[in-house]
Enzyme design. Structure first.
Site, PDB file in Angstrom:
ATOM      1  N   TYR A 160      -5.613  -5.272 -11.458  1.00  0.00           N
ATOM      2  CA  TYR A 160      -7.059  -5.202 -11.176  1.00  0.00           C
ATOM      3  C   TYR A 160      -8.020  -5.760 -12.442  1.00  0.00           C
ATOM      4  O   TYR A 160      -9.059  -5.809 -12.289  1.00  0.00           O
ATOM      5  CB  TYR A 160      -7.216  -4.028 -10.598  1.00  0.00           C
ATOM      6  CG  TYR A 160      -6.892  -3.749  -9.294  1.00  0.00           C
ATOM      7  CD1 TYR A 160      -5.695  -3.569  -8.745  1.00  0.00           C
ATOM      8  CD2 TYR A 160      -7.971  -3.315  -8.229  1.00  0.00           C
ATOM      9  CE1 TYR A 160      -5.319  -3.752  -7.481  1.00  0.00           C
ATOM     10  CE2 TYR A 160      -7.514  -3.276  -6.864  1.00  0.00           C
ATOM     11  CZ  TYR A 160      -6.376  -3.244  -6.394  1.00  0.00           C
ATOM     12  OH  TYR A 160      -6.184  -3.161  -4.933  1.00  0.00           O
ATOM     13  N   LYS A 237       7.231   0.892  -8.605  1.00  0.00           N
ATOM     14  CA  LYS A 237       8.247  -0.064  -8.061  1.00  0.00           C
ATOM     15  C   LYS A 237       9.034  -0.681  -9.501  1.00  0.00           C
ATOM     16  O   LYS A 237       9.153  -1.696  -9.457  1.00  0.00           O
ATOM     17  CB  LYS A 237       7.378  -1.208  -7.324  1.00  0.00           C
ATOM     18  CG  LYS A 237       8.427  -2.034  -6.458  1.00  0.00           C
ATOM     19  CD  LYS A 237       8.741  -1.460  -5.123  1.00  0.00           C
ATOM     20  CE  LYS A 237       9.730  -2.409  -4.666  1.00  0.00           C
ATOM     21  NZ  LYS A 237      10.649  -1.887  -3.381  1.00  0.00           N
ATOM     22  N   ASP A 338       7.588   2.036  -1.827  1.00  0.00           N
ATOM     23  CA  ASP A 338       7.751   1.556  -0.667  1.00  0.00           C
ATOM     24  C   ASP A 338       8.556   3.020   0.067  1.00  0.00           C
ATOM     25  O   ASP A 338       7.979   3.298   1.079  1.00  0.00           O
ATOM     26  CB  ASP A 338       9.013   0.314  -0.269  1.00  0.00           C
ATOM     27  CG  ASP A 338       9.960   0.126  -1.327  1.00  0.00           C
ATOM     28  OD1 ASP A 338      10.312   1.331  -2.078  1.00  0.00           O
ATOM     29  OD2 ASP A 338      10.552  -0.573  -1.085  1.00  0.00           O
ATOM     30  N   ASP A 362      -4.256   1.939  -4.652  1.00  0.00           N
ATOM     31  CA  ASP A 362      -5.188   1.245  -3.473  1.00  0.00           C
ATOM     32  C   ASP A 362      -4.513   1.339  -2.349  1.00  0.00           C
ATOM     33  O   ASP A 362      -5.177   1.725  -1.234  1.00  0.00           O
ATOM     34  CB  ASP A 362      -5.649  -0.319  -3.953  1.00  0.00           C
ATOM     35  CG  ASP A 362      -6.639  -0.759  -3.109  1.00  0.00           C
ATOM     36  OD1 ASP A 362      -7.262  -0.017  -2.433  1.00  0.00           O
ATOM     37  OD2 ASP A 362      -7.085  -1.697  -3.441  1.00  0.00           O
TER      38      ASP A 362
HETATM   39  O1  LIG Z   1     -13.475  -3.508  -4.655  1.00  0.00           O
HETATM   40  C1  LIG Z   1     -13.211  -3.694  -3.594  1.00  0.00           C
HETATM   41  O2  LIG Z   1     -13.824  -4.642  -3.003  1.00  0.00           O
HETATM   42  C2  LIG Z   1     -11.869  -3.258  -3.067  1.00  0.00           C
HETATM   43  C3  LIG Z   1     -11.505  -1.916  -3.942  1.00  0.00           C
HETATM   44  C4  LIG Z   1     -10.690  -1.077  -3.137  1.00  0.00           C
HETATM   45  O3  LIG Z   1     -10.040  -1.321  -2.026  1.00  0.00           O
HETATM   46  C5  LIG Z   1     -10.641   0.217  -3.585  1.00  0.00           C
HETATM   47  O4  LIG Z   1     -10.900   0.492  -4.705  1.00  0.00           O
HETATM   48  O5  LIG Z   1      -9.976   0.994  -2.871  1.00  0.00           O
HETATM   49 MG   LIG Z   2      -8.851   0.050  -1.243  1.00  0.00          MG
END
Ligand SMILES: O=C(O)CCC(=O)C(=O)O
Ligand SMILES: [Mg+2]
Ligand SMILES: NC(=O)C1=CN([C@@H]2O[C@H](COP(=O)(O)OP(=O)(O)OC[C@H]3O[C@@H](n4cnc5c(N)ncnc54)[C@H](OP(=O)(O)O)[C@@H]3O)[C@@H](O)[C@H]2O)C=CC1
Length: 473
Positions: A160, A237, A338, A362
């Site tokens: 990210y 993982k 997983d 996420d």
């Molecule tokens: O920033 C986004 O568009 C997605 C971020 C995301 O899915 C989250 O932080 O859960």
């Molecule tokens: Mg998300």
């Protein structure tokens, strides 16, 4: 000085000391309405939070809202492509605690995520997403009440960080060339592997500092939970990504067994200690055999290492953790990513805090929210040492935008997290009571209505659900 916004003329700033907020009775709190369904769920949330504070404290406490802009609304207010104006960043910096609706991120090209940017800019390193069940909520799971987990997701690094190069660009080709010709051949463990020349490339940095500050918060939170929920599971993982995800696990354990030595026990330590408790005459070798699958097939040297590890644990921990004392400690274990997706479905009651890296967190936060009623019930908070921004787990759900239709529960519960963070627990409890009451009386929006048996028809609108919550305070 702001360019196009004005802070409320009344109210006081929240300040921070040692990572904790110092909250006045009249805090100024910036809010971002958000794109898409933010248009629907923010007003519903604001109304419920205001009603709860008023009911709980009368005129003694009041939030002074400060409207700030991001996403589409910012472009309307500040001009084309002004998705995240400096005014907004400055207001969050100055006032420390904010709440936001969801913001759109295009897939593939276009701007990078504003949500992720807000977390990185403000160093909000812990994304905290509780998934707990409110009685009466319909769920695809047979025993949703057994799930009560809090996801602690590292929020600033991993893939990210957004350091990636598009396939076929000069830089991507240059980097691939460098890796293929120089770094990979000079790293024996990579053998003759080569990266395809037409690949896009992304970088996945996982740092010790980033991992440990996240796990530190997770353990501190676990210490506040009831005894049977004092567990932190490191999700990774690491069998595949040894030096990133595997390192996250190792750094997590390292922190737990140094900084929190008196408060924590690892799962493996608990096995070794309980083996001795069950059989005080057990030899070190037999204890090692019981905790290490395949003990008899490893090399003699490895066997000696495992026996030495068992001895060291018994020597150093027996006094403080032995004789069952470890059962009063925070249990730190780890699960492969997983596997944890099926574990939260098959054995949900065995988990409490899940500490994860950014991407795994996420994924798992949407999956866990689904088990307790769906994304409409998934709150979240992004927490740092000098700032906190509260937001739902879900996104802008564009097909539902502006229809006064979606479930505002997710953002309202994020507001509950904010009230708790402010120390306004009476107001927080009122909202939770109201939400639980509305759901128990089948006063629900479309997402919950369609799963109920018999189906609730017509469902409440988003705004009506907010009112139903207030009616059930
Ligand atoms: O920033 C986004 O568009 C997605 C971020 C995301 O899915 C989250 O932080 O859960
Ligand atoms: Mg998300
Ligand atoms: N923090 C943030 O601001 C986030 C932003 N995003 C962004 O949001 C945009 C849209 O993403 P998308 O993939 O559609 O994912 P969303 O999370 O926005 O929505 C996916 C589905 O989840 C359900 N849902 C979402 N919100 C609610 C709600 N409040 N009440 C009831 N159901 C809800 C709906 O399901 P159904 O239609 O089946 O009822 C919806 O279609 C993207 O640009 C993405 O990047 C995504 C995640 C987080």
């Amino acid at each position: 000085m702001y360019d196009k916004i004005t802070a409320p003329s009344v109210g006081t700033k929240i300040t921070f000391k040692d990572g904790e907020p110092i909250v006045p009775d009249d805090p100024i709190i910036p809010f971002i309405r958000g794109d898409g369904t933010g248009y629907d769920i923010w007003p519903a949330t604001q109304k419920v939070l205001e009603a709860a504070v008023k009911t709980a404290y009368g005129d003694k406490k009041k939030i002074n809202w400060f409207k700030i802009y991001a996403g589409d609304e910012a472009c309307e207010h500040y001009g084309q492509f002004q998705y995240l104006p400096e005014d907004t960043l400055q207001a969050i910096r100055e006032y420390g605690v904010a709440i936001k609706g969801p913001l759109t991120t295009p897939v593939g090209g276009g701007i990078r995520s504003l949500n992720v940017a807000l977390r990185q800019i403000n160093d909000l390193y812990a994304c905290v997403r509780p998934c707990r069940y409110y009685p009466g909520t319909p769920s695809p799971h047979k025993y949703p009440e057994r799930l009560d987990v809090i996801i602690y997701r590292e929020n600033t690094e991993d893939i990210y960080l957004g350091i990636e190069w598009k396939a076929e660009t000069e830089t991507a080709k240059k980097l691939i060339d460098f890796l293929n010709q120089d770094l990979i051949p000079n790293t024996p463990e990579h053998g003759k592997k080569q990266i395809p020349l037409d690949a896009g490339i992304g970088i996945k940095p996982i740092s010790k500092k980033g991992s440990q500050r996240l796990v530190r918060r997770a353990i501190k939170h676990a210490l506040q939970l009831p005894e049977n929920k004092q567990m932190v599971t490191l999700v990774h993982k690491g069998n595949i990504m040894k030096y990133t995800e595997g390192a996250f696990r190792d750094w997590g354990y390292e922190l737990a067994t140094t900084e929190f030595r008196q408060e924590c026990v690892t799962e493996r330590e608990s096995w070794i200690l309980s083996n001795k408790e069950n059989n005080p005459d057990l030899s070190l070798e037999e204890n090692a055999r019981q905790v290490e699958p395949g003990f008899d097939s490893v090399t003699p040297q490895r066997r000696e290492e495992i026996i030495a590890e068992v001895k060291a644990i018994l020597d150093t921990l027996w006094d403080s953790h032995g004789d069952g004392k470890w059962k009063q400690k925070v249990m730190v274990n780890d699960r492969i990513a997983d596997s944890i997706f099926q574990q939260i479905q098959t054995r949900p009651e065995e988990y409490s805090i899940l500490a994860t890296m950014n991407l795994n967190g996420d994924y798992i936060s949407d999956a866990a929210a689904a088990l307790v009623g769906g994304l409409g019930m998934g709150p979240g908070a992004n927490i740092g040492d000098q700032c906190a921004i509260f937001e739902a787990t879900h996104g802008t759900a564009p097909k539902h935008a502006g229809l006064d239709r979606v479930n505002p529960g997710s953002l309202i519960l994020s507001g509950v997290m904010m009230l708790e963070y402010l120390g306004w627990s009476e107001a927080a409890q009122l909202v939770e009571k109201g939400l639980a009451g509305a759901i128990a009386h089948k006063k629900v929006t479309y997402d919950l209505a369609r799963m109920m048996t018999p189906k609730v028809d017509p469902p409440l609108k988003c705004s009506e659900f907010a009112q139903a919550i207030i009616d059930h305070f």
